[in-house]
Design a protein around this motif. Structure first.
Motif, PDB file in Angstrom:
ATOM      1  N   SER A  52     -12.830 -18.362 -34.785  1.00  0.00           N
ATOM      2  CA  SER A  52     -14.038 -18.983 -34.205  1.00  0.00           C
ATOM      3  C   SER A  52     -14.352 -18.365 -32.840  1.00  0.00           C
ATOM      4  CB  SER A  52     -13.824 -20.500 -34.059  1.00  0.00           C
ATOM      5  OG  SER A  52     -12.771 -20.778 -33.157  1.00  0.00           O
ATOM      6  N   MET A  55     -19.425 -21.870 -29.233  1.00  0.00           N
ATOM      7  CA  MET A  55     -20.735 -22.230 -29.787  1.00  0.00           C
ATOM      8  C   MET A  55     -21.818 -22.001 -28.727  1.00  0.00           C
ATOM      9  SD  MET A  55     -22.093 -23.363 -32.556  1.00  0.00           S
ATOM     10  CE  MET A  55     -23.618 -24.137 -33.096  1.00  0.00           C
ATOM     11  N   SER A  74     -23.147 -16.063 -41.073  1.00  0.00           N
ATOM     12  CA  SER A  74     -22.765 -17.459 -41.108  1.00  0.00           C
ATOM     13  C   SER A  74     -23.550 -18.180 -40.034  1.00  0.00           C
ATOM     14  CB  SER A  74     -21.262 -17.631 -40.848  1.00  0.00           C
ATOM     15  OG  SER A  74     -20.938 -18.993 -40.743  1.00  0.00           O
ATOM     16  N   THR A  75     -23.909 -19.397 -40.343  1.00  0.00           N
ATOM     17  CA  THR A  75     -24.652 -20.172 -39.349  1.00  0.00           C
ATOM     18  C   THR A  75     -23.721 -20.918 -38.415  1.00  0.00           C
ATOM     19  OG1 THR A  75     -24.773 -22.037 -40.876  1.00  0.00           O
ATOM     20  CG2 THR A  75     -26.592 -20.453 -40.925  1.00  0.00           C
ATOM     21  N   THR A  76     -22.415 -20.780 -38.626  1.00  0.00           N
ATOM     22  CA  THR A  76     -21.464 -21.486 -37.760  1.00  0.00           C
ATOM     23  C   THR A  76     -20.722 -20.481 -36.921  1.00  0.00           C
ATOM     24  OG1 THR A  76     -19.653 -21.392 -39.345  1.00  0.00           O
ATOM     25  CG2 THR A  76     -21.195 -23.229 -39.544  1.00  0.00           C
ATOM     26  N   ASN A  77     -20.068 -21.039 -35.925  1.00  0.00           N
ATOM     27  CA  ASN A  77     -19.310 -20.188 -35.013  1.00  0.00           C
ATOM     28  C   ASN A  77     -17.863 -20.002 -35.473  1.00  0.00           C
ATOM     29  OD1 ASN A  77     -18.622 -22.883 -34.492  1.00  0.00           O
ATOM     30  ND2 ASN A  77     -17.914 -22.348 -32.414  1.00  0.00           N
TER      31      ASN A  77
END
Length: 466
Positions: A52, A55, A74-77
């Motif tokens: 990770s 954010m 990916s839309t996430t961290n």
């Protein structure tokens, strides 16, 4: 026409809505540097790891690049991946205007240990111990409560999994099947109750080979125990599994058979023989029963087999001596006259007993009437023998002389007798029935008469001379 002036060349705008009088404009800043990537830098091949970055609200897309494994948006961290090879993990943070910043992390991928449980699956017999040992790693953990390299007794066929961990903490596993083979059912067949002195065959069943507790390796053994004894056999089946069976051979005592009865009898006598000590009896003369009466004609030996209720037999025998009768004879007159004596003599034996109580070989008797005299003779090895001797006693005849008579001097007189067969007169008178006498003086004449039995009696007549 609307003109938007940005305060930074790195910024961008986005129109979200337009009306007749109003326009909404969003100004996006350039995304900040995402900072370092957090996650394991030393991982195991095929191991899932999470990575990770910080954010950032201005970031709309994160572009991840995993060496040899995966690359995508990916839309996430954060992302969970399994790196295949060592290399640099990178992530690029982009806003919606297309502006981006990137950062990297060096990751080392360690190969998994080549863990093995065993070369092949195992087969063990129920009750046997087995030891499972892992190979190819540093430490090992087994399922089902098994400890590495420690013996245990499996109770059922099962798969056993070992997880091996190497020095890098990487793990792999292997599986081994342990088949638990059922034990054979071993039985012993044969007669388990025998009589004393008998033997019996014991036969093992249920295996392909056998070992008895007396070290015999045959399927059947013959045993002759002298008392109740236990026997055990271990049978092995085609899989090599073993089981044990045991039995007890009970030894029943043979009955002690007795025969009671006289063992010495006299010729012609009967003897009763009685067997005891068992339940049923069979004699050598084909008689069946406990007691029998026989009259042997000579020396005889009889045997009897006595059987108990469980079929055990005992034997006994008896020898009977048949003694001959002693030889006895009596000599002596059979007929006497009343008042006479007679001597009776026994012969032929060693000892004698008379009915009078005398024990000599000869006795003198003077019976007053006809009498039977019995003598019993005995001798060693002979039975007593008794015989009778009858002595008939005849009465004296009734002799009668004629009546007294008187004669003159010089005359003769006739006198007579009766009651006998023959007569004898005294004084020289003669021997006839009638005699003539001429006495000179008074004289008494006595006549003796003898009858047919030889018995005598007397009478007298007086001749007076005048």
């Amino acid at each position: 026409m609307v003109t938007v002036e940005l305060t930074s060349s790195e910024s961008c705008v986005s129109t979200s809505s337009v009306t007749s009088n109003t326009i909404d404009i969003t100004v996006f800043d350039v995304p900040s540097v995402p900072g370092s990537i957090t996650g394991n830098t030393s991982v195991c091949a095929t191991e899932l790891n999470n990575y990770s970055v910080t954010m950032d609200p201005n970031v709309t897309t994160y572009v991840w690049d995993i060496p040899g494994t995966w690359q995508g948006n990916s839309t996430t961290n954060q992302i969970g991946v399994t790196p295949d090879v060592s290399g640099m993990i990178s992530v690029e943070a982009q806003n919606q205007c297309g502006n981006s910043t990137a950062t990297t992390l060096s990751v080392s991928v360690n190969a998994l240990p080549n863990v093995s449980a065993a070369a092949t699956d195992l087969s063990v017999c129920l009750g046997d111990s087995v030891r499972l040992t892992g190979n190819g790693a540093n430490t090992y953990a087994w399922n089902n409560g098994v400890s590495d390299n420690v013996y245990f007794e499996p109770t059922a066929t099962n798969d056993y999994v070992v997880i091996g961990t190497d020095g890098n903490g990487c793990q792999s596993s292997d599986t081994i099947n342990v088949e638990v083979l059922s034990l054979p059912t071993i039985d012993i067949l044969g007669d388990f109750e025998i009589c004393e002195g008998q033997s019996t065959n014991l036969t093992a069943d249920g295996g392909v080979s056998y070992v008895w507790d007396n070290s015999a390796t045959t399927q059947t053994i013959s045993v002759s125990p002298i008392s109740t004894t236990g026997y055990q056999v271990t049978g092995t089946d085609a899989n090599g599994c073993k089981a044990t069976s045991s039995t007890v051979v009970t030894v029943q005592s043979a009955p002690t058979v007795f025969i009671s009865g006289n063992t010495s009898i006299c010729q012609g006598d009967a003897v009763t023989l009685t067997a005891s000590g068992a339940t049923t009896y069979n004699w050598s003369n084909s008689f069946s029963g406990a007691s029998q009466t026989i009259t042997p004609v000579g020396d005889t030996t009889l045997s009897v087999t006595g059987l108990t209720s469980n079929g055990c037999a005992g034997n006994s025998s008896i020898s009977i001596t048949v003694n001959p009768a002693a030889s006895v004879a009596i000599s002596g007159d059979n007929t006497i006259c009343s008042g006479d004596n007679v001597v009776l003599t026994a012969s032929g034996s060693s000892n004698y007993t008379w009915s009078t109580g005398a024990t000599s070989s000869s006795i003198a008797v003077s019976p007053g009437s006809t009498t039977i005299y019995t003598v019993t003779g005995t001798a060693p090895g002979f039975c007593p023998t008794s015989i009778d001797h009858t002595v008939t006693v005849n009465n004296a005849p009734n002799i009668m002389a004629s009546a007294d008579i008187t004669v003159c001097t010089g005359q003769s007189a006739n006198i007579s007798a009766s009651g006998g067969s023959t007569y004898s007169w005294n004084n020289g008178a003669g021997t006839g029935v009638n005699v003539s006498v001429s006495p000179a003086t008074n004289t008494t004449y006595t006549v003796t008469g003898t009858d047919a039995n030889g018995c005598t009696n007397t009478d007298e007549v007086v001749v007076s001379v005048s």
